[in-house]
Design an enzyme around this catalytic site. Structure first.
Site, PDB file in Angstrom:
ATOM      1  N   CYS A   1      17.211  -1.429  25.995  1.00  0.00           N
ATOM      2  CA  CYS A   1      15.836  -2.028  26.605  1.00  0.00           C
ATOM      3  C   CYS A   1      15.667  -1.376  28.208  1.00  0.00           C
ATOM      4  CB  CYS A   1      15.546  -3.265  26.362  1.00  0.00           C
ATOM      5  SG  CYS A   1      14.191  -3.917  26.974  1.00  0.00           S
TER       6      CYS A   1
ATOM      7  N   TYR B   1       5.306   4.731  27.307  1.00  0.00           N
ATOM      8  CA  TYR B   1       4.764   4.206  26.057  1.00  0.00           C
ATOM      9  C   TYR B   1       3.560   4.372  25.995  1.00  0.00           C
ATOM     10  CZ  TYR B   1       9.173   1.481  26.210  1.00  0.00           C
ATOM     11  OH  TYR B   1      10.613   1.110  26.193  1.00  0.00           O
TER      12      TYR B   1
END
Length: 337
Positions: free
Chosen positions: A48, A179
């Site tokens: 992450c 994203y």
């Protein structure tokens, strides 16, 4: 990655749910959680980018003795990140199999995504905060009593306004911009996201063409925030998220800048390319239904000379580099460049 925080807008534009638990751990304990060595555990996943920030800052500042760390595996199901890398699938300190257990200790009806990074109070087993943006700033400003000797100033007071301004654009246009491309729900949304992302990368290339670091002549919080996205760009974002105008390795200034940081203690030694690829390509089955993890790209060039020393700058200012990564916290051999 903030698991479970993706919200689709009617236009097909990706929206991130940013309603985090904003309780802070501070020197004065005004939210009920004072800074105290050994009281809290930082839960992360190497895959992450948001959690990777906390791994880097904790290491640069030397908070290992004050703040323990637990690593989730690179993949998760619809419910939660899990501790499948640990013996018996349990975090060795919290003794839980799923990070959601710590969220439910805080709120049995917790309605949001189970995200990393998270700071957990060990005695109660409850999450204190998952506000990743504030977390690293507090490491720099609230935990100073427990910084190592020679810890760098990642958030120096005279530069905070500029760091905040640069970091805000990096977050909206780059960290979150990739994203916005990858999870776009329409061609129109994707095209707009793509243009925004590469406009920002061009701005960063121009800014970094004449200075070694983003703000001032030392590494700051802004550099940490950009680095974690750049490290994932070619392995994941270029192909998986369709951010394919150019690879990082084809953007000369940003590629040299990223290699400079990668080769700096505390940065590249936190990057696990194997786990990064496993996470994105396996978990995002809506984007990659086969869940096949690509073998490439070749990562050896991360260690090639970058030439950024010619721009001057002092990576750690008046401080010093961190020492070797602690036993038990090292990236596995073969998982990095």
């Amino acid at each position: 990655m903030a698991q479970g925080t993706y919200v689709a807008a009617g236009s097909g534009e990706f929206k991130r749910d940013t309603n985090y638990i904003t309780t802070r751990i501070t020197r004065d304990g005004r939210d009920g959680y004072p800074v105290e060595p050994g009281r809290y555990r930082l839960i992360v996943a190497r895959a992450c980018p948001w959690a990777n920030r906390t791994i880097i800052v904790r290491r640069l500042l030397g908070l290992e003795d004050a703040l323990s760390i637990g690593f989730c595996g690179p993949t998760h199901d619809a419910r939660s990140w899990t501790f499948d890398l640990d013996p018996d699938g349990l975090d060795p300190v919290l003794r839980i199999p799923r990070l959601q257990d710590a969220y439910f200790k805080r709120d049995p009806d917790y309605p949001k995504g189970i995200t990393v990074p998270a700071l957990v109070e060990i005695a109660t087993g409850a999450v204190v905060t998952n506000d990743f943006a504030q977390m690293t700033l507090d490491f720099s400003t609230e935990w100073t009593e427990y910084h190592r000797e020679g810890a760098p100033q990642l958030y120096p007071e005279p530069l905070r306004d500029e760091i905040d301004s640069v970091a805000k654009r990096i977050y909206t246009e780059v960290n979150n911009g990739v994203y916005r491309c990858g999870f776009a729900g329409s061609q129109e949304a994707y095209d707009a996201a793509y243009d925004r992302l590469f406009t920002a990368l061009d701005w960063l290339s121009e800014r970094l063409a004449t200075q070694r670091f983003l703000v001032g002549d030392t590494i700051t919080e802004a550099d940490v925030r950009l680095f974690t996205t750049l490290a994932r760009f070619d392995p994941v974002y270029h192909g998986h998220f369709k951010c394919n105008r150019a690879k990082l390795s084809e953007m000369p200034v940003l590629w040299a800048y990223a290699r400079d940081l990668f080769q700096t203690p505390g940065f590249g030694d936190t990057i696990d390319f194997v786990q990064i690829k496993q996470h994105y390509y396996i978990v995002h089955s809506d984007i990659n239904p086969t869940q096949i993890v690509p073998k490439g790209p070749d990562l050896a060039d991360w260690l090639s000379p970058h030439g950024r020393e010619a721009l001057g700058g002092r990576p750690f200012g008046d401080g010093t580099p961190p020492g070797p990564t602690r036993e038990g916290e090292r990236v596995l051999p073969g998982h990095s460049a």
